[in-house]
Design an enzyme around this catalytic site. Sequence first.
Site, short mmCIF file in Angstrom:
data_model
loop_
_atom_site.label_atom_id
_atom_site.label_comp_id
_atom_site.label_asym_id
_atom_site.label_seq_id
_atom_site.Cartn_x
_atom_site.Cartn_y
_atom_site.Cartn_z
N GLU A 1 42.22 31.64 53.20
CA GLU A 1 41.85 30.54 52.46
C GLU A 1 42.89 29.30 52.64
O GLU A 1 44.15 29.52 51.95
CB GLU A 1 41.86 31.03 50.92
CG GLU A 1 41.28 30.08 49.95
CD GLU A 1 41.70 30.66 48.44
OE1 GLU A 1 42.29 31.48 48.26
OE2 GLU A 1 41.13 29.95 47.66
N GLN B 1 37.85 33.08 31.92
CA GLN B 1 38.78 32.31 31.88
C GLN B 1 38.78 31.10 32.81
O GLN B 1 38.96 30.11 32.66
CB GLN B 1 40.12 32.74 32.22
CG GLN B 1 40.49 34.14 31.13
CD GLN B 1 41.06 34.07 29.73
OE1 GLN B 1 41.49 32.74 29.54
NE2 GLN B 1 41.17 34.82 29.03
N ASP C 1 39.54 37.41 43.31
CA ASP C 1 40.72 36.46 43.48
C ASP C 1 42.04 37.16 43.13
O ASP C 1 42.78 36.33 42.48
CB ASP C 1 40.66 35.22 42.83
CG ASP C 1 41.37 33.99 43.58
OD1 ASP C 1 41.96 34.17 44.30
OD2 ASP C 1 41.29 32.79 43.07
N ALA D 1 46.53 30.79 38.87
CA ALA D 1 47.05 31.08 40.33
C ALA D 1 46.42 32.55 40.65
O ALA D 1 47.18 33.44 40.37
CB ALA D 1 48.53 31.31 40.42
N GLY D 2 45.07 32.50 40.98
CA GLY D 2 44.56 33.68 41.11
C GLY D 2 44.09 34.32 39.95
O GLY D 2 44.15 33.75 38.84
ZN LIG Z 1 41.46 29.49 45.85
#
Ligand SMILES: [Zn+2]
Length: 378
Positions: free
Chosen positions: A127, A246, A270, A304-305
């Site tokens: 990614e 979220q 993720d 962040a993830g």
């Molecule tokens: Zn991403």
Amino acid sequence: MLALTNARVLLDEGFADDRAVLVEAGRIVDVVPRSQVGGAKREDLAGAYLLPGFIDCQVNGGGGALFNDDPSVATIRTIGAAHRRFGTTAFLPTLISEDFTVIARAIKAVREAMSSHVPGVAGVHIEGPFINEARAGAHDSAKIRDLDTRDVALLSSLGAGRTLVTLAPEMTTAATLRHLAREGVVLSAGHTDGTFEEVSAALKNGVRGVTHLFNAMSPLHHREPGAAGAALADPDCWCGLIVDGQHVHPAVLKIALAAKRADRFMIVTDAMPNVGSDQDSFMLQGRRVTVKGGICVDETGTLAGSAIDMATSVRNCVEMLGLPLERAARMASTYPAEFLGLEAEMGRIAPGQRANLVALDAKLEARATWIDGQTLTA
Ligand SMILES: [Zn+2]
């Protein structure tokens, strides 16, 4: 021969009761009425839902381990074991934007993990770093760079399983996209600031889908539909969804799901290292990420993830979005298998498929998994 009995089995035609799934040598050999089990060894599933095992195309970490920190076979094993408790039987360890040498190490580790049969590893997801700085999200902007011929060769080099690459199509050429697709690389647009026209064109030039629809991409505006609009307007584009309530508001998830054919949406987690561990913070490329209220945020407040697992995502589809369990289960297995081109091997409960399965109890919590017929009970 093993016979999994007394479950509500998700077959191609929907849920069926009073069937037995027969497993031998790691494959599903047949699905028969319970009365026809014969001499097979029986395992009674106590009325559980028996679904095709979950397939997660985007897993950064789990069990306290982060793939970016140490792209090794041991890390892949730890992440796989952590997510298996939540029903994941196939996954792509996901490396976020990194230098060439780290990407090379990640691909080598996945190749070794696959050849040594680490349970569940089905390939790799690279990614970035070929993304748009304007939509970097939690990726380190200093890592972002252009895709060159050396990268094309590296991204085409795994030689086993699947290589999924998330890139911003506006940062490269149509010829490069087509070349990578011809080499068998599965391309997904993400961390992109591309216009509707640019992303729509990329979807005609080898890009198969979009990464975490709505997050880190040009949004859907009524006069400029952006990458999100291109993904929803193209009937064939696969869309990864983070279903934690979220990353994307539940109402927007419902709007997306109503926009086009059901079989183009797939659940991704993720997930970060805190999934399957009790960590409440971790380091991501030198920055501290805090886990609070079911989300992971860095020091600037950027997501962040995620902190979610596949079973919880499936449960959210049912309880938060009101989807039938059958549809949620297909979004977690059948459709990602098709996205990756692995549908001949996994994603359904049918003769000939690998015996990758998950049993969920009435609360939709994972109780047991099978990978190639090998059981793990939660
Ligand atoms: Zn991403």
